[in-house]
Design a protein around this motif. Structure first.
Motif, PDB file in Angstrom:
ATOM      1  N   ALA A  11      19.529   3.136 -31.085  1.00 18.81           N
ATOM      2  CA  ALA A  11      18.440   2.337 -32.217  1.00 18.81           C
ATOM      3  C   ALA A  11      19.240   1.715 -33.305  1.00 18.81           C
ATOM      4  O   ALA A  11      20.132   2.108 -33.912  1.00 18.81           O
ATOM      5  CB  ALA A  11      17.984   4.149 -32.910  1.00 18.81           C
ATOM      6  N   PRO A  12      18.094   0.866 -33.905  1.00 16.24           N
ATOM      7  CA  PRO A  12      18.507  -0.366 -34.828  1.00 16.24           C
ATOM      8  C   PRO A  12      18.646  -0.148 -35.914  1.00 16.24           C
ATOM      9  O   PRO A  12      18.656  -0.631 -36.917  1.00 16.24           O
ATOM     10  CB  PRO A  12      17.237  -1.523 -33.990  1.00 16.24           C
ATOM     11  N   MET A  13      17.909   1.112 -36.330  1.00 13.44           N
ATOM     12  CA  MET A  13      17.194   1.602 -37.413  1.00 13.44           C
ATOM     13  C   MET A  13      16.482   3.349 -37.223  1.00 13.44           C
ATOM     14  O   MET A  13      16.546   3.545 -36.357  1.00 13.44           O
ATOM     15  CB  MET A  13      16.778   0.850 -37.989  1.00 13.44           C
ATOM     16  N   PRO A  14      16.838   3.453 -38.182  1.00 16.39           N
ATOM     17  CA  PRO A  14      15.890   5.137 -38.174  1.00 16.39           C
ATOM     18  C   PRO A  14      14.477   5.444 -38.089  1.00 16.39           C
ATOM     19  O   PRO A  14      13.908   4.610 -38.551  1.00 16.39           O
ATOM     20  CB  PRO A  14      16.183   5.766 -39.756  1.00 16.39           C
ATOM     21  N   GLY A  15      14.116   5.402 -37.348  1.00 15.08           N
ATOM     22  CA  GLY A  15      12.509   5.561 -37.513  1.00 15.08           C
ATOM     23  C   GLY A  15      11.877   6.088 -35.888  1.00 15.08           C
ATOM     24  O   GLY A  15      12.860   7.475 -35.776  1.00 15.08           O
ATOM     25  N   LYS A  16      10.875   5.783 -35.441  1.00 14.03           N
ATOM     26  CA  LYS A  16      10.640   7.125 -33.828  1.00 14.03           C
ATOM     27  C   LYS A  16       9.349   6.715 -33.267  1.00 14.03           C
ATOM     28  O   LYS A  16       9.256   5.366 -33.378  1.00 14.03           O
ATOM     29  CB  LYS A  16       8.550   7.855 -34.668  1.00 14.03           C
ATOM     30  N   VAL A  17      10.548   7.446 -31.504  1.00 18.85           N
ATOM     31  CA  VAL A  17      10.205   6.402 -30.346  1.00 18.85           C
ATOM     32  C   VAL A  17       8.146   7.038 -30.399  1.00 18.85           C
ATOM     33  O   VAL A  17       7.802   7.940 -30.691  1.00 18.85           O
ATOM     34  CB  VAL A  17      10.621   7.192 -29.539  1.00 18.85           C
ATOM     35  N   VAL A  18       7.421   5.453 -30.091  1.00 20.50           N
ATOM     36  CA  VAL A  18       6.001   5.763 -29.911  1.00 20.50           C
ATOM     37  C   VAL A  18       5.810   5.315 -28.521  1.00 20.50           C
ATOM     38  O   VAL A  18       4.544   5.555 -28.305  1.00 20.50           O
ATOM     39  CB  VAL A  18       5.256   4.526 -30.807  1.00 20.50           C
ATOM     40  N   ALA A  19       6.801   5.154 -27.780  1.00 22.19           N
ATOM     41  CA  ALA A  19       6.551   4.181 -25.955  1.00 22.19           C
ATOM     42  C   ALA A  19       7.320   5.049 -25.687  1.00 22.19           C
ATOM     43  O   ALA A  19       8.760   3.812 -26.113  1.00 22.19           O
ATOM     44  CB  ALA A  19       5.317   3.169 -26.423  1.00 22.19           C
ATOM     45  N   GLY A  77       7.254  10.717 -29.840  1.00 19.84           N
ATOM     46  CA  GLY A  77       7.377  11.695 -31.154  1.00 19.84           C
ATOM     47  C   GLY A  77       8.619  11.393 -31.696  1.00 19.84           C
ATOM     48  O   GLY A  77       8.178  12.316 -32.811  1.00 19.84           O
ATOM     49  N   ASP A  78       9.633  11.521 -30.805  1.00 19.18           N
ATOM     50  CA  ASP A  78      11.009  11.938 -31.392  1.00 19.18           C
ATOM     51  C   ASP A  78      11.181  11.397 -32.630  1.00 19.18           C
ATOM     52  O   ASP A  78      11.158   9.569 -32.268  1.00 19.18           O
ATOM     53  CB  ASP A  78      11.950  12.019 -30.301  1.00 19.18           C
ATOM     54  N   GLN A  79      12.069  11.737 -33.472  1.00 13.20           N
ATOM     55  CA  GLN A  79      12.712  11.029 -34.253  1.00 13.20           C
ATOM     56  C   GLN A  79      13.696  10.253 -34.280  1.00 13.20           C
ATOM     57  O   GLN A  79      14.921  11.160 -33.644  1.00 13.20           O
ATOM     58  CB  GLN A  79      12.521  12.201 -36.249  1.00 13.20           C
ATOM     59  N   VAL A  80      14.477   9.651 -34.505  1.00 15.32           N
ATOM     60  CA  VAL A  80      15.663   8.609 -33.974  1.00 15.32           C
ATOM     61  C   VAL A  80      16.433   8.285 -34.675  1.00 15.32           C
ATOM     62  O   VAL A  80      15.710   8.154 -36.345  1.00 15.32           O
ATOM     63  CB  VAL A  80      15.523   7.644 -33.178  1.00 15.32           C
ATOM     64  N   ALA A  81      17.781   8.550 -35.104  1.00 18.41           N
ATOM     65  CA  ALA A  81      18.872   8.048 -36.470  1.00 18.41           C
ATOM     66  C   ALA A  81      19.372   6.889 -36.086  1.00 18.41           C
ATOM     67  O   ALA A  81      19.312   6.598 -34.923  1.00 18.41           O
ATOM     68  CB  ALA A  81      19.802   9.712 -36.866  1.00 18.41           C
TER      69      ALA A  81
END
Length: 682
Positions: A615-623, A666-670
């Motif tokens: 992950a390039p930065m903290p965020g949420k998987v949308v697809a 929907g998962d949050q990713v560090a």
């Protein structure tokens, strides 16, 4: 006039409103999220109330809680700033129902202009020129593609309820339409809660020109001239200026009168901006109306000498506009640069971290005219301070840097100088990019259009260049200076007369030579270039040895981390900041981060997680586009993340096999978390 207002926002706009309110003798109440407990806007307001958790939907977007706080603290009015609830018609109406003044237009005006498609239908009936497009309610994907085919490519997809460049996609070919539409709708529903889009012809080399309008409850409405906001990336503004270069008085009047007509058509009250897209031949088309104060309002303030926030407060209190149209004139030229925590070399990816060091140019926080009646040459509007963190929850703006000049040439010179003096350590910023942009031939020559950045990519994104000898000299002398200072302190504590505790370069027999090794961390490249330099002590300085050449070097002066040196007889100044083994050198308008390879230190080993995409930065998987066991080609999308209301596509780095998807929609990713296991093809 009000005695107390609540500011339903954060960051620089909350600080800006608080400054004007204080000048008018108005008390202010701040609301803040758990992430903003130590924020600057909390400190500058008279009262501050915790409103909820970090996520905006649980804090700054909770209109019901904000109204409760306003009533509990005795505030008479609510200033929404921009973003969040500033263009929420329901919130404005709920404020009125609760007996509070909403410092902005009525809900009916917002509803009329809040939907891009409805606004364009309204303007069409008012005979305002429109870009060819489809603005209907039927959102069937096949119909939208049919309309795009009819209009002709390229087309622009825009979220109907959007703004700030969110929910916008340029589609070049019919076969790319459905994928772009799906992405646009995902971003629109996430950012605005509404996935309705409109389709328009995408004009080549257009300029983005907007008109600042102001209306009161007494039937008065004026335009405060125009701003050119053509310089954009991802449809979000980067530089703004007023007045627009090359704007003839007749066209200014025509666009201003059209903007006033648009405002009157919806019964507008307060500050608003009517945005136009203009061809190079001067023809212009209505785009949308922002029913709020704009981020770039300071450039209008600088050329008019007016405080637009004060105007907002006076109009909301029922007072008439302070001036009429014939009293409004243009004085000089102003430019605003948005200083962001982002990495232009990585596609403007937002940067998260702490502002460990922030040194800003000499400026005033807010001034429209002093004893001379002229605005301040440099103004900074910021909602952060040194030591504050840029979090993943909100927009990563650090500051708005605004300059004024008697003409555009002076404003350009002041902006370039101010950017050279804006030093930040702790996270990536766009300061170096902004300086290249301001000094580039296109912007300096006013060759403006919304594709300026892409069109000048070769000069705006140059390949990494070798570190200049002067920068290496500054880093080396700063290291030696620190060693000498430390040695002097130790010597004074033990035996000041002991010559063996001295750290200067004198030797009884022979020369003292020192070898130093640096690595250039420019753009965080993995293949950082190494530099081996030698320093030979001389009675009146040093000799810098680099690439087989000798360069006489002398330290002229130093003060608070700022060094003046002479290299090969030429003077050079720069600021040097050390963080462990990383030496930050600010010189000639550039920031160089050099890693010092200290031979006495034990470097930690780093190990790359081969075959994993992170992950390039903290965020949420949308697809999740790929599947376990799927063979993919280089460049194919695998996972789409959303961070800071922007989508980021993780693509295959080469032909290969997706072994395992590690996260679901929907998962949050560090930051840095592996998203999938990938095996490159043999």
């Amino acid at each position: 006039m009000f005695t107390k207002i609540l500011i339903a926002n954060r960051g620089e706009i909350a600080c800006r409103v608080a400054a004007t309110a204080r000048r008018l003798g108005i008390k202010t109440v701040a609301v803040y999220s758990e992430a903003d407990a130590g924020a600057k806007h909390v400190a500058v307001c008279d009262e501050a109330i915790l409103i909820g958790p970090a996520a905006a939907k649980d804090s700054y977007l909770r209109g019901d809680k904000i109204i409760e706080v306003a009533r509990a603290t005795g505030a008479q009015a609510i200033h929404p700033g921009y973003g969040f609830l500033s263009e929420n018609a329901e919130f404005a109406e709920n404020c009125e129902a609760a007996g509070l003044v909403f410092i902005g237009p009525p809900g009916s005006s917002m509803r009329a202009m809040g939907s891009k498609s409805a606004a364009k239908q309204l303007m069409e009936h008012a005979n305002v020129p429109l870009v060819p497009g489809y603005h209907g309610d039927d959102q069937d994907p096949e119909l939208l593609q049919s309309e795009a085919n009819r209009i002709g490519y390229p087309v622009l997809l825009k979220a109907s309820a959007g703004g700030g460049g969110k929910g916008m996609r340029v589609v070049e070919r019919s076969e790319d339409f459905q994928a772009a539409l799906a992405s646009c709708k995902r971003e629109a529903i996430s950012s605005f809660g509404d996935d309705k889009v409109l389709v328009e012809k995408y004009l080549t080399r257009p300029r983005h020109i907007e008109i600042q309008v102001f209306a009161d409850t007494h039937g008065n409405c004026v335009y405060l001239h125009e701003r050119d906001c053509s310089v954009q990336r991802r449809h979000q503004k980067v530089l703004e200026e007023a007045p627009a270069p090359g704007m003839p008085p007749e066209r200014r009047a025509a666009m201003g009168e059209a903007a006033v007509a648009a405002a009157r058509a919806v019964g507008y009250v307060g500050a608003g901006t009517v945005e136009f897209i203009a061809n190079q031949d001067g023809s212009f088309y209505f785009m949308e109306m922002n029913t709020r104060l704009q981020v770039e309002h300071p450039v209008t303030e600088m050329i008019t000498g007016l405080d637009l926030v004060e105007w907002q407060l006076r109009v909301a209190a029922g007072q008439p506009l302070p001036r009429q149209q014939q009293e409004l004139a243009i004085n000089g030229h102003a430019i605003e640069a948005r200083v962001y925590a982002e990495n232009p070399e990585k596609g403007f990816l937002p940067s998260i971290g702490t502002l460990r060091h922030m040194d800003v140019p000499a400026h005033v926080a807010f001034e429209l005219g002093g004893v001379t009646g002229q605005p301040a040459g440099v103004r900074i509007d910021s909602g952060v301070r040194q030591g504050d963190a840029i979090s993943p929850f909100y927009d990563p703006m650090i500051a708005k840097l605004i300059v004024w000049g008697a003409d555009r040439a002076q404003a350009l010179a002041r902006m370039a100088q101010a950017l050279s003096e804006f030093h930040i350590v702790g996270l990536a910023t766009n300061i170096g990019f902004l300086k290249r942009l301001v000094e580039g031939d296109a912007f300096a020559g006013a060759d403006l259009d919304t594709g300026l950045i892409e069109r000048n990519g070769a000069t705006l994104f140059p390949p990494p260049a070798p570190v200049p000898a002067g920068v290496l000299a500054l880093a080396a002398l700063a290291l030696l200076d620190a060693e000498q200072t430390q040695a002097a302190v130790q010597a004074h504590a033990h035996n000041p007369a002991d010559p063996w505790t001295s750290a200067h370069g004198w030797r009884m027999n022979g020369d003292y030579r020192r070898r130093l090794s640096f690595a250039d961390d420019y753009a965080a490249t993995l293949d950082a270039k190494a530099y081996q330099i030698g320093l030979a002590y001389r009675p009146h300085g040093w000799v810098l040895e680099l690439d087989g050449n000798a360069h006489p070097l002398a330290l002229v002066s130093r003060q608070a981390g700022r060094y003046a040196i002479r290299l090969d007889g030429a003077a050079l100044q720069g600021s040097v900041l050390r963080e462990g083994d990383v030496i930050h050198v600010f010189a000639n308008g550039r920031h160089h981060a050099l890693t010092w390879n200290d031979p006495l230190a034990h470097a930690g080993d780093t190990e790359a997680a081969g075959g994993r995409l992170t992950a390039p930065m903290p965020g949420k998987v949308v697809a999740v586009v790929a599947a376990n066991g799927q063979s993919v080609k280089k460049g194919e999308p695998l996972v789409i993340m959303e961070a800071m209301k922007m989508e980021h596509t993780i693509a295959a780095p080469s032909d290969g096999l997706v072994e395992e998807i590690l996260y679901q929609v929907g998962d949050q990713v560090a930051d840095g978390a592996p998203l999938l296991a990938f095996k490159a093809a043999a």
